[in-house]
Design a protein around this motif. Structure first.
Motif, mmCIF file in Angstrom:
data_model
loop_
_atom_site.group_PDB
_atom_site.id
_atom_site.type_symbol
_atom_site.label_atom_id
_atom_site.label_comp_id
_atom_site.label_asym_id
_atom_site.label_seq_id
_atom_site.Cartn_x
_atom_site.Cartn_y
_atom_site.Cartn_z
ATOM 1 N N UNK A 159 36.857 52.237 39.703
ATOM 2 C CA UNK A 159 37.013 51.359 38.390
ATOM 3 C C UNK A 159 38.342 50.661 38.964
ATOM 4 N N UNK A 160 38.637 49.449 38.534
ATOM 5 C CA UNK A 160 40.110 48.764 38.434
ATOM 6 C C UNK A 160 40.873 48.143 37.957
ATOM 7 N N UNK A 161 41.992 48.233 38.141
ATOM 8 C CA UNK A 161 43.212 47.877 37.200
ATOM 9 C C UNK A 161 43.203 46.274 37.597
ATOM 10 N N UNK A 162 43.297 46.254 36.605
ATOM 11 C CA UNK A 162 43.470 44.404 35.742
ATOM 12 C C UNK A 162 45.038 44.090 35.447
ATOM 13 N N UNK A 163 45.425 42.783 35.666
ATOM 14 C CA UNK A 163 46.721 42.395 34.768
ATOM 15 C C UNK A 163 46.849 41.866 34.113
ATOM 16 N N UNK A 179 51.439 45.161 39.472
ATOM 17 C CA UNK A 179 50.213 46.002 39.737
ATOM 18 C C UNK A 179 48.811 45.265 39.249
ATOM 19 N N UNK A 180 48.190 46.197 39.673
ATOM 20 C CA UNK A 180 46.038 45.592 39.853
ATOM 21 C C UNK A 180 46.136 44.199 40.676
ATOM 22 N N UNK A 181 44.694 43.740 39.900
ATOM 23 C CA UNK A 181 44.131 42.459 40.359
ATOM 24 C C UNK A 181 44.686 41.241 39.048
ATOM 25 N N UNK A 182 44.635 40.511 39.705
ATOM 26 C CA UNK A 182 44.652 39.517 38.867
ATOM 27 C C UNK A 182 43.660 39.087 38.530
ATOM 28 N N UNK A 183 43.053 38.367 37.477
ATOM 29 C CA UNK A 183 41.618 37.741 36.875
ATOM 30 C C UNK A 183 40.922 37.206 37.516
ATOM 31 N N UNK A 184 42.342 35.927 38.220
ATOM 32 C CA UNK A 184 40.940 36.311 39.148
ATOM 33 C C UNK A 184 40.502 36.215 40.795
ATOM 34 N N UNK A 185 41.296 37.380 41.417
ATOM 35 C CA UNK A 185 40.587 37.992 41.350
ATOM 36 C C UNK A 185 39.901 39.529 41.935
ATOM 37 N N UNK A 186 38.793 39.395 40.452
ATOM 38 C CA UNK A 186 38.092 39.992 40.234
ATOM 39 C C UNK A 186 36.907 40.057 40.236
ATOM 40 N N UNK A 187 36.266 38.788 40.659
ATOM 41 C CA UNK A 187 34.850 38.116 41.108
ATOM 42 C C UNK A 187 34.655 38.808 42.947
ATOM 43 N N UNK A 188 35.376 38.556 42.997
ATOM 44 C CA UNK A 188 35.145 38.944 45.186
ATOM 45 C C UNK A 188 35.618 40.516 44.862
ATOM 46 N N UNK A 189 36.302 41.281 44.114
ATOM 47 C CA UNK A 189 36.198 42.723 43.742
ATOM 48 C C UNK A 189 34.964 43.278 43.280
ATOM 49 N N UNK A 190 34.437 42.805 42.686
ATOM 50 C CA UNK A 190 33.348 43.661 42.195
ATOM 51 C C UNK A 190 31.969 43.288 42.818
ATOM 52 N N UNK A 191 32.543 41.808 44.243
ATOM 53 C CA UNK A 191 31.324 41.872 44.802
ATOM 54 C C UNK A 191 31.396 42.907 46.006
ATOM 55 N N UNK A 192 32.656 42.994 46.001
ATOM 56 C CA UNK A 192 32.202 43.724 47.563
ATOM 57 C C UNK A 192 31.423 45.359 47.112
ATOM 58 N N UNK A 193 32.604 45.093 45.734
ATOM 59 C CA UNK A 193 31.646 46.997 44.970
ATOM 60 C C UNK A 193 29.972 47.034 45.341
ATOM 61 N N UNK A 194 29.770 46.136 44.763
ATOM 62 C CA UNK A 194 28.083 45.558 44.505
ATOM 63 C C UNK A 194 27.363 45.462 46.158
ATOM 64 N N UNK A 195 28.576 45.073 46.921
ATOM 65 C CA UNK A 195 27.659 45.136 48.069
ATOM 66 C C UNK A 195 27.881 46.353 48.927
ATOM 67 N N UNK A 196 28.542 47.277 48.677
ATOM 68 C CA UNK A 196 29.039 48.795 49.091
ATOM 69 C C UNK A 196 27.441 49.794 48.511
ATOM 70 N N UNK A 197 27.048 49.051 47.561
ATOM 71 C CA UNK A 197 26.782 49.624 46.799
ATOM 72 C C UNK A 197 26.799 50.918 45.637
ATOM 73 N N UNK A 198 27.998 50.181 45.250
ATOM 74 C CA UNK A 198 28.994 50.992 44.380
ATOM 75 C C UNK A 198 28.728 50.459 42.756
ATOM 76 N N UNK A 199 29.394 51.448 42.352
ATOM 77 C CA UNK A 199 29.915 49.954 40.758
ATOM 78 C C UNK A 199 31.068 50.006 39.982
ATOM 79 N N UNK A 200 31.913 49.424 39.496
ATOM 80 C CA UNK A 200 33.255 50.107 39.302
ATOM 81 C C UNK A 200 33.007 50.278 37.444
#
Ligand SMILES: Cc1ncc(COP(=O)(O)O)c(C=O)c1O
Length: 418
Positions: A159-163, A179-200
């Motif tokens: 999962x991701x911690x969001x600030x 602490x955590x991801x800035x809201x603006x960093x969430x889209x690319x974090x979710x994309x990397x997770x999907x590309x790795x074949x995983x789900x947050x």
């Protein structure tokens, strides 16, 4: 235990102090402290018991939050191996934020799937100790990039911690916390997770300690729901961290830390019930309340070593105090009861620890004038962030005693420098 009122209804016993403790509760800790002393405890010592933890957890478990909820034990709040084992035996999960705590969780017998790893910069230690099937909340883009290959190989739940905007530097509220991801960093974090074949599958925030009122959680949940919605992220779990204030504590100005909750967790529950509908696919809430769960599970027992009078103020020097044992006294007031039954006039009194720091003042309040050297004082609500912030200043760490099912055990000896 409550006396019956004239109309046959149970009246709660009048609190024995301005912190709202019942006479029965104060008497039971006193009896336990006396027993520990008879069984050889050396002051200063902490005395802990799991029953108050069980009571608070039962209270949280009984809330209707609109979805099932899981309470993770916040290891940092009360890092006591015997408590970890007690919690583990009940099949409950633990939240850790460092290698030190991770190893303690393993030593206490927690299986991987009941360990949640939070906290910053864990890419620097987690690969050394990680096993399959742990759960990890990533805290930053670089941590995510380093740890994703491990997450894949070792089938972590992630999962991701969001600030949220509620999380600001307490010393400079115009700056964010670290602490955590800035809201603006969430889209690319979710994309990397999907590309790795995983789900947050979980979204997490932790607002701060002593969140003043339920509405603060509501605002943060609204923001998180909007971030999830705009990223088509449907977490199964929302982890709202900790932050519920403990009972029976006051801030330095004398206000109850939990005043914003009006004596009940119902407002908190109502917030979560309302927010549950904002997260499509939400299977459950997670919380990691530290203070609320464990503050009431222990006391600190000290002996008065010396007494002196300075103008209108009596100063008691004790063998325990703020510097070594109770750093929270810098921003919180807790009940402080004499163990011996001392009566008489109340006198303005400052209670100090034994270190060479003027800062070492546990409390300043009226106390019975008959108190004398050799008497004992019991500091309440010592079960959260006392062990974590203990110091070895001139004296070393204190003894720790544990009371479970009527059995008192010294679980940690006092430190020595020798
Ligand atoms: C991530 C996280 N969860 C839970 C907690 C526990 O907080 P509290 O003791 O205020 O409930 C903390 C405390 O710092 C934390 O950082």
């Amino acid at each position: 235990m409550s006396p019956r009122g004239a109309k046959g209804r149970c009246k709660p016993a009048r609190p024995v102090d301005r912190f709202g403790h019942s006479p029965a509760l104060v008497a039971s800790w006193r009896r336990l402290a006396e027993r520990a002393l008879r069984e050889g405890a050396r002051t200063p010592f902490y005395l802990f018991s799991p029953e108050p933890v069980a009571e608070r957890i039962a209270e949280l478990d009984a809330l209707d939050l609109g979805r099932p909820a899981t309470a993770w034990l916040s290891c940092k709040t009360q890092p006591l191996p015997v408590l970890l084992r007690w919690w583990q035996r009940r099949g409950r999960p633990i939240e850790v934020v460092s290698e030190f705590e991770f190893r303690a969780a393993l030593a206490a017998g927690f299986p991987a799937e009941r360990i949640l790893v939070n906290g910053p910069a864990k890419h620097r230690w987690l690969p050394r100790v990680a096993t399959s099937d742990i759960r990890v909340h990533f805290d930053s883009p670089s941590e995510l990039a380093s740890l994703l290959p491990f997450a894949r190989r070792q089938t972590w739940g992630i999962g991701l911690r969001v600030r949220t905007s509620a999380e600001t530097d307490p010393e400079d509220p115009s700056s964010p916390t670290q602490f955590g991801f800035e809201p603006a960093e969430i889209p690319s974090a979710l994309r990397s997770i999907r590309r790795a074949g995983l789900l947050a599958t979980s979204a997490h925030f932790h607002l701060r300690t002593n969140v003043p009122e339920p509405a603060v959680y509501l605002g943060a949940l609204e923001q998180l729901a909007s971030i999830c919605g705009s990223n088509r992220w449907r977490p199964e779990y929302v982890d709202i961290g900790g932050g519920l204030p403990p009972r029976h504590t006051l801030d330095r100005a004398g206000n109850r830390c939990d005043a914003g909750y009006r004596g009940s967790l119902e407002g908190y529950a109502a917030v979560l019930r309302k927010a549950a509908g904002w997260f499509p696919g939400l299977a459950g809430w997670w919380h990691e309340n530290g203070r609320f769960v464990s503050a009431g599970s222990g006391v600190l027992v000290m002996e008065i070593l010396d007494s002196r009078q300075r103008g209108g103020l009596r100063q008691l020097i004790c063998d325990g105090g703020r510097t070594m044992n109770a750093l929270v006294s810098q921003w919180e007031q807790h009940a402080l009861h004499p163990l011996e039954h001392r009566r008489g006039r109340m006198q303005p009194t400052a209670v100090h620890g034994p270190t060479c720091m003027a800062f070492d003042q546990l409390a300043r309040r009226p106390m019975p004038s008959s108190l004398r050297a050799g008497d004992h004082l019991v500091w309440f609500e010592a079960g959260a962030y006392h062990l974590s912030w203990e110091t070895r200043f001139s004296h070393g760490l204190a003894e720790v005693w544990w009371n479970e099912s009527g059995k008192l055990t010294r679980v940690r000896a006092a430190d020595t420098l020798a």
